[in-house]
Write a protein that holds these residues in place. Structure first.
Motif, mmCIF file in Angstrom:
data_model
loop_
_atom_site.group_PDB
_atom_site.id
_atom_site.type_symbol
_atom_site.label_atom_id
_atom_site.label_comp_id
_atom_site.label_asym_id
_atom_site.label_seq_id
_atom_site.Cartn_x
_atom_site.Cartn_y
_atom_site.Cartn_z
ATOM 1 N N ASP A 86 21.511 -0.966 -15.917
ATOM 2 C CA ASP A 86 22.526 -1.303 -16.510
ATOM 3 C C ASP A 86 23.458 -0.248 -16.803
ATOM 4 O OD1 ASP A 86 21.663 -3.985 -16.159
ATOM 5 O OD2 ASP A 86 20.873 -4.251 -18.139
ATOM 6 N N ARG A 87 23.106 1.216 -16.913
ATOM 7 C CA ARG A 87 23.967 2.173 -17.183
ATOM 8 C C ARG A 87 24.375 2.738 -15.873
ATOM 9 N NH1 ARG A 87 20.017 5.929 -20.262
ATOM 10 N NH2 ARG A 87 21.410 7.398 -19.112
ATOM 11 N N GLY A 88 24.310 1.933 -14.897
ATOM 12 C CA GLY A 88 24.708 2.404 -13.654
ATOM 13 C C GLY A 88 24.171 3.367 -12.634
ATOM 14 N N LYS A 89 22.949 3.293 -12.807
ATOM 15 C CA LYS A 89 22.417 4.224 -11.975
ATOM 16 C C LYS A 89 21.664 3.380 -10.551
ATOM 17 C CE LYS A 89 22.157 7.257 -15.285
ATOM 18 N NZ LYS A 89 23.192 8.155 -15.365
ATOM 19 N N ALA A 90 21.616 4.108 -9.577
ATOM 20 C CA ALA A 90 20.964 3.597 -8.379
ATOM 21 C C ALA A 90 19.471 3.589 -8.140
ATOM 22 C CB ALA A 90 21.678 4.193 -7.017
ATOM 23 N N ILE A 91 18.757 2.746 -8.307
ATOM 24 C CA ILE A 91 17.255 2.733 -8.641
ATOM 25 C C ILE A 91 16.572 2.275 -7.292
ATOM 26 C CG2 ILE A 91 15.282 2.133 -9.942
ATOM 27 C CD1 ILE A 91 17.118 2.240 -12.055
ATOM 28 N N LEU A 92 15.787 3.132 -6.747
ATOM 29 C CA LEU A 92 14.821 2.724 -5.667
ATOM 30 C C LEU A 92 13.387 2.697 -6.315
ATOM 31 C CD1 LEU A 92 15.047 3.228 -1.952
ATOM 32 C CD2 LEU A 92 12.704 4.115 -3.084
ATOM 33 N N LEU A 93 12.989 1.418 -6.289
ATOM 34 C CA LEU A 93 11.545 1.277 -6.841
ATOM 35 C C LEU A 93 10.428 0.806 -5.529
ATOM 36 C CD1 LEU A 93 9.825 0.674 -9.473
ATOM 37 C CD2 LEU A 93 10.729 -1.830 -9.125
ATOM 38 N N VAL A 94 9.312 1.673 -5.871
ATOM 39 C CA VAL A 94 8.254 1.493 -4.622
ATOM 40 C C VAL A 94 7.067 0.960 -5.659
ATOM 41 C CG1 VAL A 94 6.734 2.625 -3.135
ATOM 42 C CG2 VAL A 94 8.957 3.163 -3.182
ATOM 43 N N SER A 95 6.452 0.009 -5.482
ATOM 44 C CA SER A 95 5.519 -0.539 -5.935
ATOM 45 C C SER A 95 4.614 -1.402 -5.229
ATOM 46 C CB SER A 95 5.701 -1.299 -7.419
ATOM 47 O OG SER A 95 4.508 -1.729 -8.006
ATOM 48 N N VAL A 96 3.242 -1.199 -5.398
ATOM 49 C CA VAL A 96 2.241 -2.260 -4.677
ATOM 50 C C VAL A 96 2.066 -3.477 -5.408
ATOM 51 C CG1 VAL A 96 1.228 -0.449 -3.160
ATOM 52 C CG2 VAL A 96 0.250 -0.900 -5.395
ATOM 53 N N GLU A 97 2.699 -3.597 -6.522
ATOM 54 C CA GLU A 97 2.468 -4.677 -7.524
ATOM 55 C C GLU A 97 3.408 -5.647 -7.379
ATOM 56 O OE1 GLU A 97 0.069 -5.113 -9.580
ATOM 57 O OE2 GLU A 97 -1.077 -3.255 -9.937
ATOM 58 N N LEU A 98 3.132 -6.712 -6.583
ATOM 59 C CA LEU A 98 4.268 -7.817 -6.308
ATOM 60 C C LEU A 98 4.968 -8.114 -7.526
ATOM 61 C CD1 LEU A 98 5.342 -8.261 -3.642
ATOM 62 C CD2 LEU A 98 3.521 -10.370 -3.349
ATOM 63 N N ASP A 99 4.267 -8.387 -8.345
ATOM 64 C CA ASP A 99 4.750 -8.911 -9.685
ATOM 65 C C ASP A 99 6.019 -8.006 -10.385
ATOM 66 O OD1 ASP A 99 3.210 -11.094 -9.765
ATOM 67 O OD2 ASP A 99 1.857 -10.286 -11.109
ATOM 68 N N GLU A 100 5.523 -6.765 -10.084
ATOM 69 C CA GLU A 100 6.489 -5.745 -10.672
ATOM 70 C C GLU A 100 7.862 -5.633 -9.764
ATOM 71 O OE1 GLU A 100 5.450 -2.013 -12.746
ATOM 72 O OE2 GLU A 100 5.494 -1.218 -10.601
ATOM 73 N N ILE A 101 7.590 -5.707 -8.458
ATOM 74 C CA ILE A 101 8.723 -5.803 -7.490
ATOM 75 C C ILE A 101 9.665 -7.015 -7.776
ATOM 76 C CG2 ILE A 101 9.451 -6.300 -5.254
ATOM 77 C CD1 ILE A 101 8.371 -3.444 -5.484
ATOM 78 N N LEU A 102 8.706 -8.213 -8.042
ATOM 79 C CA LEU A 102 9.472 -9.436 -8.261
ATOM 80 C C LEU A 102 10.285 -9.492 -9.394
ATOM 81 C CD1 LEU A 102 7.049 -11.998 -6.930
ATOM 82 C CD2 LEU A 102 9.388 -11.691 -6.006
ATOM 83 N N SER A 103 9.914 -8.865 -10.552
ATOM 84 C CA SER A 103 10.536 -9.023 -11.858
ATOM 85 C C SER A 103 11.526 -7.894 -12.011
ATOM 86 C CB SER A 103 9.402 -8.968 -13.039
ATOM 87 O OG SER A 103 8.589 -7.691 -13.035
#
Lengths: 491, 379
Positions: A437-454
């Motif tokens: 929300d502060r305007g950063k570009a974020i690339l998130l890698v996770s094997v937890e599907l729940d985490e990716i989805l949320s």
């Protein structure tokens, strides 16, 4: 430390019993006692109404207890058959044992739907199949009770479904299963009874049918927790990270990235889903300046990387406004032998803020670390404590604090909550949303599907080094992503 | 900040002070049994050894002279160790370093004393560093293990020196393989001379100005390793190469850097022996100091302060041992080597032999301490 305090658990024969709790709640200690790794200071274990003296894993196996560890205990170059036979060879000559094992394995595979090629080398098998080998090993040794420690951590959703099917078959044959997990969904899906542990004690022992995810989470943490992350709609701005047709090979010459193209905009989170080992780690390494891609183009925050005259390395990439929270905090994120203060400048050790012409001013390092520790609520807030002395969650906070302290524009985040407890996960998730929300570009890698989805606004799924598909978060379902993760493709 | 996480969760004073001390006592106890078997009194032997090392001023001179060599070679080992490298080649690097010092003293002695000393120091450092650079490069870029290559380089150094002294540097008309004596001004001042300038009477010993340089080097190593960004990077590579790569620190570059510094420090042992003591180039002046330096560094926990203390101990063992062999006829020179070997074995190889015995006690202490702290916090 008292890791288990007055713990009493009753497991009904022929049932699936869940044990749930945060990290450090004492689940693993309890199971290690059952399996003979540790000895309890007091108390007893009864099996079928008789007191069992379990002093070693050998005793446990003899008493009919089998264990499937989170990290498999397999010899990779050996075949499935040889692995199963290991430690139960049945005499000085292998021949009889091999014949016996082959017959028994055939029967076990038929009875429980555990199809495995017994002559395949274990190292070449997918993780889900390796886990089956572990289960076969335990069953071959006559396990009546099977303990599974976080069995789905490394599996795709489909593989997890297969596992649950096998567990159900085992139960039907009268075997008892103890499932240790921190995933509430699994508990709800297949257990009949669940024991909740907190700080070494049993805080609840309930029938699964009588409880809910929210209730269990509350019992685990000891207060109400939000399982859902609150976030508004993303407001994507200009592209800050753009990768075009990236290809990469690893040190042994295997292609790890195949034609990967991605963009991440200011103010959005791109989630990279996928089963571990499908190129996510290599992607992060290329993006952060550690691994040189074989081909392709990469532009981060207006700078072209990996081509042109300028040298690209992790140090320079940091300087152009990219921060990286690595996947494996103990291996990469900090130096466990260093103090927290020293770990808090990893990658920034050359900063003018800490250095004179020659000397690295330790007092400045310590005071900066102290400030970060207060801002990010690291406990204990002691920069002179060794990094290894902090809990996983606090180690992660030290890394997050270090990487965010210089207000980067682009943020690579790998497995941000691996091994953390619910409380820590909550706070890290909230911080990631806040950064978006502060305007950063974020690339998130996770094997937890729940985490990716949320967390994600867009989701790219990686399979075998390539982007198997990209979907908007609102269109993503577990089935869709699961199919992509398994390489089935969506179109 | 801590040096390395070898603590097993035990307090630092226990790991760095108590355990080495207990190991030392154990080494002496075993030595005592051997001496008993030989029919001498262990107590008298200890008295003779301590008196021989510290009992009179001349003894001090010799003890500190030996210690000088150990400080250099142990510092050399320690800096490589902080980068995760086991530099076993201090012996060869010291030998070749001594060659560098000797060449400077033989061929650049047109320079006045105050210029020749720094030139000789730089020469020794450069030669020692160069001798370490080759294994370092092979390790960093080709993955050849530095333990193997540095051992081999010890042998090469030895044969190179034999060749040079027999064929090239030998004093014309002489039979023994050694160079001519250095010019009067191409020698490091001996301690008895320097004390003489201050008006203090000090007996004639091999102790010389290199000792002061050794203390300075210990200080420099301490600053470099723990108080500069380069030392930070070096230690990061040693403690966690993956984290180093993540941080943009090149392991290869730091391996080379650490080994080159290590070789330069080992070369300073040649400064003490060649320019300070022998004042000419000769064979075998390294006499195993490079190897003993490894044990000294391990005993000193790879920390300059620990190394100074351990160097003093080993210096005392060398000097006191010689006196002991002299005073007790049944305790031969060889037995003194046995005692030194026992000390090396107990404090080096069997470092944590007695840890299990102390662990419960130390943990109980810690628990009591943290319980007390928790109680204090609640009030």
């Amino acid at each position: 430390m008292q890791a288990n305090r007055d713990v009493s658990v009753e497991v009904v024969k022929g049932s699936i019993h869940g044990i749930i709790g945060e990290n450090g709640a004492g689940k693993s200690t309890l199971m290690s006692i059952l399996y003979g790794f540790y000895r309890a200071d007091s108390g007893s274990v009864e099996i079928d109404g008789r007191t069992a003296a379990i002093h070693s894993p050998g005793d446990a196996i003899a008493a009919g207890i089998g264990m499937v560890h989170q990290h498999f205990m397999l010899v990779e170059p050996l075949t499935v058959l040889e692995n199963v036979l290991l430690g139960a060879e049945g005499g000085p000559l292998l021949r009889d044992g091999v014949r016996q094992a082959r017959d028994d394995l055939d029967r076990l595979e038929r009875d429980y739907g555990l199809e495995v090629d017994v002559d395949a080398a274990v190292g070449g098998l997918p993780v889900g199949i390796q886990q089956r080998v572990e289960i076969l090993k335990a069953l071959y040794r006559g396990a009546e009770t099977l303990i599974l420690d976080e069995p789905t951590g490394v599996l795709t959703p489909q593989e997890a479904t297969d596992l649950f099917r096998i567990l159900a078959a085992l139960k039907k044959q009268g075997r008892t299963i103890i499932l240790i997990t921190h995933k509430l969904r699994e508990i709800m899906a297949i257990t009949e009874q669940v024991t909740v542990m907190r700080r070494g004690s049993v805080v609840a022992d309930v029938r699964t049918a009588d409880t809910s995810r929210e209730h269990l989470a509350e019992l685990m943490v000891g207060r109400k927790v939000l399982l859902r992350v609150d976030k508004g709609a993303a407001q994507p701005g200009e592209v800050l990270l753009e990768a075009r047709n990236l290809e990469a090979v690893d040190d042994t010459g295997v292609r790890r990235l195949k034609d990967v193209s991605l963009t991440v905009r200011r103010g959005e989170i791109l989630g990279i889903a996928g089963v571990a080992g499908n190129g996510q780690s290599e992607l992060l390494e290329v993006l952060c300046g550690i691994r040189k891609p074989a081909s392709g183009e990469l532009e981060v925050n207006g700078h072209v990387l990996w081509s042109g005259q300028e040298r690209t390395d992790a140090r320079r990439v940091r300087r152009i406004g990219l921060a990286h929270i690595p996947e494996d905090r103990q291996r990469m994120g900090l130096v466990t032998a260093f103090t927290a203060g020293e770990s808090s400048i990893l990658g920034y050790q050359g900063d003018a803020a800490f250095n004179g012409p020659i000397l690295l001013h330790r007092r400045r390092v310590v005071s900066a670390c102290q400030r970060q520790m207060h801002e990010y609520d690291v406990r204990p807030p002691d920069p002179l404590l060794l990094s290894s002395g902090f809990s996983g969650g606090n180690q992660q906070k030290i890394i997050v604090a270090r990487e965010l302290d210089r207000d980067p524009e682009v943020l690579l985040i790998g497995q941000p909550t691996r091994g953390l407890d619910i409380g820590a996960i909550e706070s890290i998730h909230r911080r990631i949303i806040e950064l978006r929300d502060r305007g950063k570009a974020i690339l998130l890698v996770s094997v937890e599907l729940d985490e990716i989805l949320s967390l994600s606004d867009r989701i790219a799924v990686m399979f075998d080094g390539a982007v198997a598909g990209e979907v908007a978060a609102e269109d993503a379902t577990e089935q869709l992503l699961g199919g992509l993760m398994a390489g089935l493709g969506n179109n | 900040m801590a040096t390395a996480d070898a603590g097993f969760g035990l307090p630092r004073w226990a790991v760095n002070g108590l355990l080495p001390l207990v190991n030392l006592v154990a080494a002496f106890a075993v030595s005592g049994i051997v001496i008993l078997i030989l029919g001498e009194s262990p107590v008298e032997a200890v008295v003779a050894l301590v008196r021989g090392a510290f009992g009179f001023r001349e003894a001090w001179g010799y003890t500190l002279y030996y210690a000088t060599n150990f400080i250099f070679t142990a510092l050399a080992f320690s800096i490589a160790a902080h980068c995760g490298l086991f530099n076993i080649g201090g012996e060869g690097q010291g030998y070749i370093g001594g060659l560098g010092v000797g060449l400077a003293c033989l061929y650049l002695d047109v320079l006045p004393f105050f210029l020749l000393v720094p030139v000789a120091i730089v020469g020794g450092a450069l030669f020692g560093a160069a001798w370490a650079w080759v294994p370092a490069y092979l390790q960093a870029r080709r993955g050849s293990h530095v333990v193997i290559t540095t051992i081999m380089f010890n042998f090469i150094a030895a044969t190179v020196m034999v060749y040079l002294l027999v064929n090239v540097l030998i004093e014309p008309g002489q039979m023994s393989p050694q160079s001519r004596d250095f010019a009067e001004h191409a020698r490091l001042p001996a301690m008895h001379d320097m004390m003489g300038w201050l008006g203090i009477d000090f007996p004639r010993t091999p102790l010389n100005a290199a000792f002061i340089w050794a203390l300075a080097c210990a200080g420099l190593v301490w600053v470099y390793v723990w108080h500069t960004r380069w030392g930070y990077e070096l230690r990061t590579v040693g403690a966690n190469p993956d984290a180093a790569v993540y941080a943009g620190i090149s392991p290869a570059r730091n391996i080379v850097r650490a080994m080159v510094i290590s070789g330069a420090l080992a070369g300073m042992m040649g400064l003490n022996e060649v320019m300070g003591v022998n004042q000419r180039l000769l064979l075998n002046f390294t006499a195993g100091y490079g190897f003993v330096g490894i044990a000294v560094s391990l005993m000193g926990r790879n920390h300059p302060v620990g190394i100074l203390v351990a160097s003093l101990l080993f210096g005392a063992l060398y000097q006191g041992g010689a006196e002991l062999a002299f005073e007790m006829p049944r305790v031969s020179r060889e037995l003194v080597v046995v005692i030194q070997g026992l000390v090396i074995m107990f404090v080096g190889a069997l470092e944590f032999l007695f840890l299990p015995a102390f662990r419960p006690w130390l943990q109980k202490r810690r628990q009591a301490a943290s319980a007390a702290a928790a109680a204090a916090e609640q009030e």
